[in-house]
Write a protein that holds these residues in place. Sequence first.
Motif, short mmCIF file in Angstrom:
data_model
loop_
_atom_site.label_atom_id
_atom_site.label_comp_id
_atom_site.label_asym_id
_atom_site.label_seq_id
_atom_site.Cartn_x
_atom_site.Cartn_y
_atom_site.Cartn_z
N TRP A 37 -20.45 -7.65 90.63
CA TRP A 37 -20.22 -9.07 90.32
C TRP A 37 -21.50 -9.73 89.84
O TRP A 37 -21.48 -10.54 88.90
CB TRP A 37 -19.67 -9.80 91.54
N VAL A 98 -11.20 -13.75 86.45
CA VAL A 98 -10.88 -12.45 87.03
C VAL A 98 -9.37 -12.34 87.20
O VAL A 98 -8.73 -13.20 87.82
CB VAL A 98 -11.57 -12.25 88.40
N ALA A 100 -6.41 -10.15 88.80
CA ALA A 100 -6.08 -9.11 89.77
C ALA A 100 -4.85 -8.36 89.30
O ALA A 100 -3.79 -8.96 89.10
CB ALA A 100 -5.84 -9.73 91.15
N CYS A 117 -9.39 -14.31 93.07
CA CYS A 117 -9.18 -14.11 91.63
C CYS A 117 -8.51 -15.35 91.02
O CYS A 117 -8.06 -16.25 91.72
CB CYS A 117 -8.34 -12.87 91.38
N ASP A 118 -8.44 -15.38 89.70
CA ASP A 118 -7.92 -16.54 88.99
C ASP A 118 -6.48 -16.36 88.52
O ASP A 118 -5.70 -17.31 88.49
CB ASP A 118 -8.81 -16.84 87.78
#
Length: 258
Positions: A37, A98, A100, A117-118
């Motif tokens: 990251w 991000v 998932a 996550c987004d």
Amino acid sequence: MPVRFEILDHVARVTIDRPEVLNAVDAATEQELDRIWSAIETDRSVRVVVLTGAGDRAFSTGADMKNSGGSSGLDYWAAARPNGFGGIALRQTLDVPVIARVNGHAAGGGFEMVLGCDIVVAAEEATFSLPEARVGRMPLDGGMTLLQRQIPFRAAMGIMLTGRRVKAPEALALGIVNEVVPRADLDAATHRWVADVLACAPLSIRAIKQTVRRTAHLTAAEAQGQRLPALVEALRSEDAEEGVRAFREKRKPDWKGR
């Protein structure tokens, strides 16, 4: 290597690779994820990240309790992990979106990673759970603080206070995931979301995520007045002019990321 990491055509793919323990995350995996990251944060060529698990059984089932080294729950809680489980659950400094790709069970810390996550795309067989209370522990790395902010209160409490598994269709109805598809379509659906993100101006995407992540604790009026670095950069960018120009000329924009 506990995690596989590759970058291709502006897309970073991070795969948790521990099939022998259903993708449980140990200390080595945690360290590697945090390193990844941090690397992505400084690589401006990366415009979107796909996070997934290896195989078909699990996205991640959280901490490896069988090889915990005898540490107590108090020891675990006291250890410094400001970015949450997997270095992503509570991370505030990653301005790249991000996605998932949930290929199976997301339990405990694995679910906490999903919550960090987004965008979430899940296979029909995927499940989501925070089972810590069933083994005398608690979801300390983001679960207790994130879930009740992202879905209705009673739904969140129902999940945390029972440790039950939430199947993908229910997770979709609750807003935990964006899309549920048959396993055979999981890659295609993920690629579609990636393509949609890549179609947008990269600096605009960074500005949107940075603003959302760093102002969630403020009122809407307070958040509106924030002059965040990514927001200012996007407004001053060449891409801001290119987007309008392309719209007027009825063509696809040529994003430069500057």
